[in-house]
Motif scaffolding. Structure first.
Motif, PDB file in Angstrom:
ATOM      1  N   LEU A   5      30.405  86.026   4.560  1.00  0.00           N
ATOM      2  CA  LEU A   5      30.224  85.090   3.455  1.00  0.00           C
ATOM      3  C   LEU A   5      31.199  83.928   3.618  1.00  0.00           C
ATOM      4  O   LEU A   5      32.241  84.062   4.259  1.00  0.00           O
ATOM      5  CB  LEU A   5      30.470  85.788   2.117  1.00  0.00           C
ATOM      6  CG  LEU A   5      29.527  86.951   1.768  1.00  0.00           C
ATOM      7  CD1 LEU A   5      30.007  87.641   0.501  1.00  0.00           C
ATOM      8  CD2 LEU A   5      28.096  86.452   1.603  1.00  0.00           C
ATOM      9  N   PRO A   6      30.911  82.803   3.028  1.00  0.00           N
ATOM     10  CA  PRO A   6      31.834  81.668   3.084  1.00  0.00           C
ATOM     11  C   PRO A   6      33.171  82.007   2.428  1.00  0.00           C
ATOM     12  O   PRO A   6      33.244  82.837   1.515  1.00  0.00           O
ATOM     13  CB  PRO A   6      31.095  80.567   2.311  1.00  0.00           C
ATOM     14  CG  PRO A   6      29.664  80.980   2.335  1.00  0.00           C
ATOM     15  CD  PRO A   6      29.656  82.466   2.325  1.00  0.00           C
ATOM     16  N   LEU A   7      34.217  81.338   2.873  1.00  0.00           N
ATOM     17  CA  LEU A   7      35.563  81.576   2.347  1.00  0.00           C
ATOM     18  C   LEU A   7      35.620  81.397   0.840  1.00  0.00           C
ATOM     19  O   LEU A   7      36.224  82.221   0.134  1.00  0.00           O
ATOM     20  CB  LEU A   7      36.566  80.632   3.029  1.00  0.00           C
ATOM     21  CG  LEU A   7      38.004  80.687   2.498  1.00  0.00           C
ATOM     22  CD1 LEU A   7      38.613  82.059   2.740  1.00  0.00           C
ATOM     23  CD2 LEU A   7      38.846  79.595   3.155  1.00  0.00           C
ATOM     24  N   VAL A  13      35.347  85.809  -5.553  1.00  0.00           N
ATOM     25  CA  VAL A  13      35.255  87.251  -5.836  1.00  0.00           C
ATOM     26  C   VAL A  13      36.645  87.819  -6.131  1.00  0.00           C
ATOM     27  O   VAL A  13      36.843  88.562  -7.104  1.00  0.00           O
ATOM     28  CB  VAL A  13      34.612  87.990  -4.654  1.00  0.00           C
ATOM     29  CG1 VAL A  13      34.744  89.504  -4.833  1.00  0.00           C
ATOM     30  CG2 VAL A  13      33.144  87.607  -4.519  1.00  0.00           C
ATOM     31  N   LEU A  14      37.627  87.477  -5.294  1.00  0.00           N
ATOM     32  CA  LEU A  14      38.978  88.013  -5.485  1.00  0.00           C
ATOM     33  C   LEU A  14      39.612  87.497  -6.777  1.00  0.00           C
ATOM     34  O   LEU A  14      40.470  88.161  -7.356  1.00  0.00           O
ATOM     35  CB  LEU A  14      39.861  87.653  -4.289  1.00  0.00           C
ATOM     36  CG  LEU A  14      39.476  88.297  -2.955  1.00  0.00           C
ATOM     37  CD1 LEU A  14      40.436  87.868  -1.852  1.00  0.00           C
ATOM     38  CD2 LEU A  14      39.450  89.821  -3.066  1.00  0.00           C
ATOM     39  N   VAL A  47      45.325  82.668  -0.877  1.00  0.00           N
ATOM     40  CA  VAL A  47      45.257  81.504  -1.774  1.00  0.00           C
ATOM     41  C   VAL A  47      46.222  81.742  -2.946  1.00  0.00           C
ATOM     42  O   VAL A  47      46.062  82.702  -3.704  1.00  0.00           O
ATOM     43  CB  VAL A  47      43.822  81.290  -2.286  1.00  0.00           C
ATOM     44  CG1 VAL A  47      43.796  80.183  -3.336  1.00  0.00           C
ATOM     45  CG2 VAL A  47      42.898  80.959  -1.126  1.00  0.00           C
ATOM     46  N   PRO A  48      47.246  80.904  -3.116  1.00  0.00           N
ATOM     47  CA  PRO A  48      48.290  81.165  -4.120  1.00  0.00           C
ATOM     48  C   PRO A  48      47.778  81.314  -5.542  1.00  0.00           C
ATOM     49  O   PRO A  48      48.272  82.162  -6.298  1.00  0.00           O
ATOM     50  CB  PRO A  48      49.203  79.931  -3.989  1.00  0.00           C
ATOM     51  CG  PRO A  48      49.008  79.460  -2.581  1.00  0.00           C
ATOM     52  CD  PRO A  48      47.556  79.713  -2.292  1.00  0.00           C
ATOM     53  N   ASN A  76      56.561  76.939  -5.105  1.00  0.00           N
ATOM     54  CA  ASN A  76      55.672  77.371  -6.197  1.00  0.00           C
ATOM     55  C   ASN A  76      54.442  78.134  -5.705  1.00  0.00           C
ATOM     56  O   ASN A  76      53.406  78.131  -6.372  1.00  0.00           O
ATOM     57  CB  ASN A  76      55.226  76.172  -7.034  1.00  0.00           C
ATOM     58  CG  ASN A  76      56.377  75.506  -7.747  1.00  0.00           C
ATOM     59  OD1 ASN A  76      57.288  76.174  -8.222  1.00  0.00           O
ATOM     60  ND2 ASN A  76      56.356  74.179  -7.816  1.00  0.00           N
ATOM     61  N   ASN A  77      54.566  78.812  -4.573  1.00  0.00           N
ATOM     62  CA  ASN A  77      53.475  79.623  -4.040  1.00  0.00           C
ATOM     63  C   ASN A  77      53.506  80.982  -4.738  1.00  0.00           C
ATOM     64  O   ASN A  77      54.424  81.783  -4.527  1.00  0.00           O
ATOM     65  CB  ASN A  77      53.638  79.798  -2.530  1.00  0.00           C
ATOM     66  CG  ASN A  77      52.481  80.543  -1.890  1.00  0.00           C
ATOM     67  OD1 ASN A  77      52.106  81.631  -2.325  1.00  0.00           O
ATOM     68  ND2 ASN A  77      51.920  79.969  -0.833  1.00  0.00           N
ATOM     69  N   TRP A  78      52.494  81.257  -5.581  1.00  0.00           N
ATOM     70  CA  TRP A  78      52.498  82.475  -6.399  1.00  0.00           C
ATOM     71  C   TRP A  78      52.426  83.741  -5.554  1.00  0.00           C
ATOM     72  O   TRP A  78      52.996  84.771  -5.922  1.00  0.00           O
ATOM     73  CB  TRP A  78      51.342  82.439  -7.397  1.00  0.00           C
ATOM     74  CG  TRP A  78      51.510  81.392  -8.444  1.00  0.00           C
ATOM     75  CD1 TRP A  78      50.894  80.177  -8.494  1.00  0.00           C
ATOM     76  CD2 TRP A  78      52.366  81.456  -9.582  1.00  0.00           C
ATOM     77  NE1 TRP A  78      51.317  79.461  -9.593  1.00  0.00           N
ATOM     78  CE2 TRP A  78      52.219  80.228 -10.286  1.00  0.00           C
ATOM     79  CE3 TRP A  78      53.247  82.407 -10.082  1.00  0.00           C
ATOM     80  CZ2 TRP A  78      52.914  79.948 -11.461  1.00  0.00           C
ATOM     81  CZ3 TRP A  78      53.928  82.133 -11.250  1.00  0.00           C
ATOM     82  CH2 TRP A  78      53.769  80.928 -11.922  1.00  0.00           C
TER      83      TRP A  78
END
Length: 609
Positions: A5-7, A13-14, A47-48, A76-78
């Motif tokens: 599936l595409p990114l 979904v996540l 992805v943050p 600020n990267n979660w």
């Protein structure tokens, strides 16, 4: 096989993975597993923004300076922020594991955990709510999810004890800002809220409660059409003050009556924001100022004789509004010093009245609150130890920080027994803030306690040389007085003072002072020291264990479970009537042979001769 599936689909979904505040967080665990799978899933899980909700829900507390450094360090990267905090959690849990299982070196382990501070509060709180065996789970008890860990009730105890210790250190950190060069001193709200830190309640939780209360008040006033915008032409500060007082009374924030007035818990925000809303004037002003400041009022406390009032300065006005949230009638919420008011009778006749209607600092209110607490303890009959101990610690800290009153603190320390965890925050957080005389007092008391703890932490009670018939964890009935109890320790001979032995007529016993003596929890709420000749093995029920667990604070440090008699009514002569409490790791270290003795008793009904 993972579909191709595409990114952006995987990211979407996540993003639906639920965030939760639990020991076993499925959402963040799933994201972590995704980082270890295919390149596409790893990229999606990196992805943050996906991690933001998980971080903010799990981590409600932090050391603000450390958090600022972390945020800057990860830009600020979660996701990276979550990883850093999770690594801290794991370090904290390793220290907690050692505290639970190893008696030797426990104080130093606790000190290492303490120094992680508020950054590990959330991890410890979840452990303090871990699931426990159904036997000990009372009605309404809160759990943080997951399976029951090893030594569950013992783990809960030490996690909660460390929360208490860390939060007390945090309170000292707030109060010491009165003395530092920082321009921003603690607010009245922050200063008083820190009192509850001595009961292990975080300042952030109290702030959230006050936020919710203020929001509720704001909605109530808006429904009534009360203008809350200072730019509104019909804005009326006096009306808003009266409406806040009316709202508070409607929510139960009123003065208590009679003997209720002296309740020690009335002095603590965590109590009067929940169960003890009938509270004393200083606390009502604390609630009023907290709500008022959130509604953009410039409100402060007034240290008035006999009560506490609120000082509110309207926008652009020179004359303040004096508010009495304790007033029983709405007509007396606002006080005019120029007019006759019953409250003016509290002012001495030789004093200028305007001097008493000035705003005061949080420091002055803290000193007043501390004196109120001590007065409540004196005026209240049989205050529980779980209230006296933190209250005396709080009062001692306040007296040393703001009055350098070492004589009063010497007297206060006569009323409690310092614990090693107390010494950690007193030495690490309080002592560095004190003048030399007061610092020496703290070091003397704490070093004496820590030295005593160090001499006993390696103690092992061997059964070699002198027979000890009974074992730790055994239930018994007192041969003379008939109460039921549980043994939690023993000495081969009476290890009490001569004065106690004379008072108890120990030498008049049939076997005298040279027989084994047992430390016991009794079912009447007392901890006693009982001669072996007065011990009669007995059956017990689930209710007996549950009562002991609820009644004795240190029960989880000594025991971690139980073998329950299947048929207690049949008595100990029947295998189904015998049972025992299971020792905690610390107790097992001290009494290494008692587990074997207890197991043989339950199985065969045999005891050492």
């Amino acid at each position: 096989m993972i579909p191709q599936l595409p990114l952006d689909v995987f990211v979407k979904v996540l993003s639906f993975l639920p965030a939760s505040r639990a020991r076993c967080d499925i959402g963040s665990t799933t994201l972590a597993h995704c980082l270890e799978t295919s390149c596409l899933l790893r990229e999606a899980a990196s992805v943050p923004s996906i991690w933001q909700s998980h971080y903010q829900l799990r981590y409600e507390h932090c050391d603000e300076d450390n958090e600022h450094v972390r945020m800057e360090g990860v830009d600020n990267n979660w996701r990276l922020l979550y990883q850093q905090r999770r690594q801290l959690d794991l370090v904290a849990l390793q220290y907690l594991d050692k505290m639970v299982t190893l008696k030797v070196g426990q104080t130093e382990t606790a000190r290492s955990l303490f120094r992680l501070g508020m950054d590990v509060w959330d991890a410890l709180e979840l452990e303090s709510l871990c699931p426990i065996p159904e036997l000990f789970a009372g009605e309404g008890m809160e759990f943080s999810g997951g399976s029951i860990p090893d030594h569950a009730i013992t783990r809960r105890f030490w996690a909660k004890s460390m929360l208490d210790t860390i939060s007390r250190g945090h309170a000292i950190g707030i109060w010491q800002r009165f003395w530092t060069s920082q321009p921003e001193k603690p607010s009245f709200e922050e200063t008083i809220s820190a009192l509850s830190c001595f009961f292990g309640t975080s300042e952030e939780r109290l702030t959230a409660q006050l936020d919710a209360l203020a929001n509720e008040c704001c909605e109530a006033l808006s429904r009534r059409g009360v203008p809350l915008d200072p730019s509104d032409k019909s804005y009326d500060t006096s009306a808003i003050c009266m409406e806040i007082c009316t709202f508070m009374q409607g929510r139960g924030f009123v003065l208590p009556s009679g003997q209720e007035f002296n309740s020690v818990l009335h002095n603590y925000p965590h109590a009067y924001l929940s169960t003890n809303k009938k509270t004393i004037p200083i606390c009502l002003v604390h609630v009023f100022v907290a709500i008022g400041s959130r509604l953009h009022l410039n409100a402060s406390p007034i240290n008035f004789p006999g009560t506490v009032l609120a000082y509110v300065l309207p926008p652009g006005a020179a004359k303040p509004i004096i508010v009495n949230p304790s007033a029983s009638s709405s007509r007396r919420f606002i006080i005019d010093p120029d007019l006759q008011d019953p409250i003016m009778q509290m002012v001495p006749s030789n004093v200028l009245i305007p001097e008493y209607f000035q705003p005061c600092t949080g420091m002055a209110m803290l000193l007043r609150a501390s004196r109120n607490v001590l007065a409540s303890i004196v005026a209240t009959h049989e205050v529980p130890r779980g209230i006296v101990h933190p209250s005396v610690l709080m009062a001692a800290c306040v007296h040393l920080l703001f009055q350098a009153d070492d004589r009063t603190v010497e007297r206060l320390f006569l009323n409690i027994t310092l614990q090693p965890l107390d010494c950690i925050f007193l030495l690490d957080s309080l002592a560095p803030c004190l003048i030399e005389r007061c610092k020496t007092l703290i070091e003397r008391h704490c070093q004496a306690e820590l030295a005593d703890a160090a001499t006993t932490e390696g103690d092992i009670h061997s059964r070699v040389d002198k027979p000890v018939k009974y074992f730790v964890g055994m239930a018994f009935v007192h041969a003379r007085y008939g109460y039921l109890g549980f043994i939690y320790g023993w000495d081969k001979t009476c290890n009490a003072t001569e004065e106690w032995m004379s008072l108890m007529k120990v030498d008049a016993l049939r076997r005298g002072r040279f027989q084994p003596f047992y430390n016991v929890f009794s079912d009447d709420g007392a901890q006693r020291y009982v001669a072996e000749e007065n011990i009669q093995p007995a059956a017990f029920t689930r209710e007996h264990i549950q009562a002991a667990y609820q009644r004795y604070d240190d029960f989880p440090t000594r025991f971690q479970g139980a073998e329950i008699p299947e048929e207690p009514s049949n008595g100990i002569d029947n295998a189904g009537g015998r049972g025992r409490l299971l020792m905690s790791p610390h107790t097992l270290h001290i009494y290494p042979h008692d587990n074997e003795v207890g197991a043989l008793w339950v199985k065969e009904g045999l005891l050492p001769s």
